[in-house]
Scaffold this active site. Structure first.
Site, mmCIF file in Angstrom:
data_model
loop_
_atom_site.group_PDB
_atom_site.id
_atom_site.type_symbol
_atom_site.label_atom_id
_atom_site.label_comp_id
_atom_site.label_asym_id
_atom_site.label_seq_id
_atom_site.Cartn_x
_atom_site.Cartn_y
_atom_site.Cartn_z
ATOM 1 N N ARG A 11 52.525 59.245 18.517
ATOM 2 C CA ARG A 11 53.029 58.139 19.180
ATOM 3 C C ARG A 11 51.843 57.007 19.021
ATOM 4 N NH1 ARG A 11 57.774 60.442 21.479
ATOM 5 N NH2 ARG A 11 57.572 62.495 22.273
ATOM 6 N N ASP A 55 64.025 56.514 18.818
ATOM 7 C CA ASP A 55 63.938 55.190 18.953
ATOM 8 C C ASP A 55 62.494 54.449 18.920
ATOM 9 O OD1 ASP A 55 63.152 56.561 21.460
ATOM 10 O OD2 ASP A 55 64.729 55.237 22.573
ATOM 11 N N THR A 85 65.115 63.284 15.573
ATOM 12 C CA THR A 85 64.669 63.619 17.038
ATOM 13 C C THR A 85 65.778 64.728 17.528
ATOM 14 O OG1 THR A 85 64.650 62.807 19.290
ATOM 15 C CG2 THR A 85 66.072 61.662 17.800
ATOM 16 N N ASP A 106 66.689 65.154 20.523
ATOM 17 C CA ASP A 106 67.331 64.354 21.616
ATOM 18 C C ASP A 106 68.858 63.990 21.312
ATOM 19 O OD1 ASP A 106 65.237 64.868 22.966
ATOM 20 O OD2 ASP A 106 64.249 62.645 22.846
HETATM 21 O O1 F6P Z 1 61.797 62.799 22.031
HETATM 22 C C1 F6P Z 1 61.686 64.161 21.903
HETATM 23 C C2 F6P Z 1 61.126 64.686 23.183
HETATM 24 O O2 F6P Z 1 60.819 66.045 22.740
HETATM 25 C C3 F6P Z 1 61.977 64.609 24.463
HETATM 26 O O3 F6P Z 1 62.847 65.531 24.556
HETATM 27 C C4 F6P Z 1 60.702 64.875 25.431
HETATM 28 O O4 F6P Z 1 61.103 63.975 26.581
HETATM 29 C C5 F6P Z 1 59.504 64.267 24.624
HETATM 30 O O5 F6P Z 1 59.964 64.199 23.419
HETATM 31 C C6 F6P Z 1 58.342 65.012 25.175
HETATM 32 O O6 F6P Z 1 57.155 64.198 24.420
HETATM 33 P P1 F6P Z 1 55.880 64.935 24.287
HETATM 34 O O7 F6P Z 1 55.769 65.933 23.233
HETATM 35 O O8 F6P Z 1 55.069 63.652 24.013
HETATM 36 O O9 F6P Z 1 55.622 65.467 25.576
#
Ligand code: F6P
Length: 319
Positions: free
Chosen positions: A72, A103, A125, A127
């Site tokens: 990210r 997104d 994703t 989600d």
């Molecule tokens: O967008 C995918 C996801 O796994 C979501 O379901 C969750 O809220 C988020 O990413 C967790 O992000 P990270 O791996 O940065 O903690």
């Protein structure tokens, strides 16, 4: 178009590898050169870019995660970061880009489009929260991981006659909770798109308990709030022994299902064909089993919706 690039960005999802493979193989089939950009937009900015061959994507179709790594990237949200990215693309002679992600990745792709760089996105994703596609790559695999967990928890829930709250991922979307709750026979499904009332949940649980039910399962989407808090409220209101399981990142790993591999392959190849025909700024997806493409900015301007009929059905079947 002679040379294209591909990157994966944001939270990884099972099937991203199959998508990368499809992009690379379709590009080579169509006599293009293809470059892999490592670590998402961070690697684009720093120029971590390598030429891909047919063999670069061998033995990955069945693997979770992403061979291109993911990140990210805050810097890419700035104009300066975006300009650096475009400069790197030019330096490597890359004329079109396929971005695989959620997104946040789509927002980065839209910025590249605004800078005049031909970009196509694929929905990667777990989600399932991208408008303009019925399914995202990785959702089906995550769903099956959750169902496997629910089935296992149900065994111990029955043995101990307990109530279980299972918290699942999904960020602000309730799809993982809704689909897994329906498929897993949950008594209640709590999703961010719908308000819930604790007294309705309690009534449902007591009705089942009075009928002799040995266990209860409540699936909570993380977007609703903490499963631990909900479990405490349920135990307090019902007096039933309640446990909580937060499934967390196991939902993001594992070998992709056949559905996700096929979806990723179809979408990846389509993205390459679109770049060849000069399309840009488009998000590919699948609707009613047809491959579709919408403008990225239109996709970003819409709000994800859950399937209301499915939500209603889940309530009817868990009466
Ligand atoms: O967008 C995918 C996801 O796994 C979501 O379901 C969750 O809220 C988020 O990413 C967790 O992000 P990270 O791996 O940065 O903690």
């Amino acid at each position: 178009m002679k040379r294209i690039g591909v990157l994966t960005s944001g939270g990884d999802s099972p099937g991203m590898n199959a998508a990368v493979r499809a992009v690379v193989r379709e590009a080579i089939y169509q006599e293009l050169e293809v470059y892999g950009i490592f670590h998402g937009y961070s690697g684009l900015i720093s120029g971590h870019i390598e030429k891909m061959e047919l063999g670069s994507v061998g033995d990955i179709i069945h693997r979770g995660g992403t061979m291109l790594y993911s990140a990210r990237c805050e810097e890419f949200k700035t104009l300066e970061g975006q300009k650096k990215g475009v400069e790197q693309l030019k330096k490597f002679g890359i004329e079109g880009l396929v971005v695989i992600g959620g997104d946040g990745s789509y927002r980065g792709a839209q910025k590249l489009t605004e800078h005049g760089f031909p970009t196509i996105t694929l929905p990667g994703t777990i989600d399932n929260d991208i408008p303009g596609t019925d399914f995202t790559i990785g959702f089906d695999t995550a769903l099956n991981t959750v169902i496997d967990a629910i089935d296992k928890i149900r065994d111990t829930a029955t043995s101990h006659e307990r109530t279980y709250v299972i918290e699942v991922m999904g960020r602000n979307a309730g799809d993982i909770a809704l689909w897994s709750g329906l498929a897993g026979g949950a008594e209640s499904i709590l999703i961010p798109e719908e308000d819930f009332q604790m007294d309705h949940i309690v009534k449902r649980l007591t009705r089942g308990h009075d009928r002799g039910k040995k266990h209860s399962i409540i699936v909570v989407a993380e977007g609703v709030g903490s499963g631990v808090d909900i479990a405490a409220q349920v135990q307090e209101a019902t007096g039933y022994e309640t446990r909580v399981t937060v499934l967390g990142h196991i939902q993001r790993g594992g070998s992709p299902t056949a559905f996700d591999r096929v979806l990723a392959s179809r979408l990846g190849a389509k993205a390459v064909r679109m770049l060849i025909t000069g399309e840009k700024g488009k998000a590919v997806g699948i609707q009613k089993n047809e491959l579709v493409a919408h403008k990225i900015d239109e996709v970003l301007s819409q709000r994800h919706k859950i399937d209301n009929d499915m939500y209603q059905l889940s309530k009817e079947l868990s009466i």
